[in-house]
Design a protein around this motif. Sequence first.
Motif, short mmCIF file in Angstrom:
data_model
loop_
_atom_site.label_atom_id
_atom_site.label_comp_id
_atom_site.label_asym_id
_atom_site.label_seq_id
_atom_site.Cartn_x
_atom_site.Cartn_y
_atom_site.Cartn_z
N ALA A 62 0.83 -1.21 0.00
CA ALA A 62 0.00 0.00 0.00
C ALA A 62 0.86 1.26 0.00
O ALA A 62 0.34 2.35 -0.11
CB ALA A 62 -0.93 0.00 1.21
N GLU A 65 0.62 3.51 -3.16
CA GLU A 65 -0.61 4.27 -3.32
C GLU A 65 -0.70 5.42 -2.32
O GLU A 65 -1.48 6.33 -2.50
CB GLU A 65 -1.81 3.34 -3.15
N ALA A 68 -2.25 3.40 3.65
CA ALA A 68 -1.91 2.13 4.30
C ALA A 68 -3.04 1.73 5.23
O ALA A 68 -3.49 2.52 6.05
CB ALA A 68 -0.60 2.25 5.06
N GLU A 69 -3.50 0.52 5.10
CA GLU A 69 -4.53 0.01 6.00
C GLU A 69 -3.86 -0.62 7.21
O GLU A 69 -2.86 -1.32 7.07
CB GLU A 69 -5.39 -1.03 5.27
N SER A 72 -3.48 -4.65 7.03
CA SER A 72 -2.51 -5.20 6.10
C SER A 72 -1.08 -4.83 6.49
O SER A 72 -0.15 -5.57 6.20
CB SER A 72 -2.80 -4.73 4.68
#
Length: 80
Positions: A62, A65, A68-69, A72
Amino acid sequence: MYATQALTHLVPLAEELDKNKVTPGVLGFIVFAALAVGVWLLMKSMNRHMGKVDFEEAPDPAGAEGVAEPASAAGSAKRK
């Protein structure tokens, strides 16, 4: 010979010592040397163990992009 008699023989020897001078003596040197050897051995062992560490950080999927989650990101490291 009783202990009190032995101490009375040692009292004149103790009066000859300088009461203003305090030294660690041989026992202090032995303790200090033992601690120094112990620290040296611990550092040597630590260097050996750190040399065995093979850590490669996994790229964050992530990260490209910018979002960030938390779920994850927590399990992104690989284990061997």
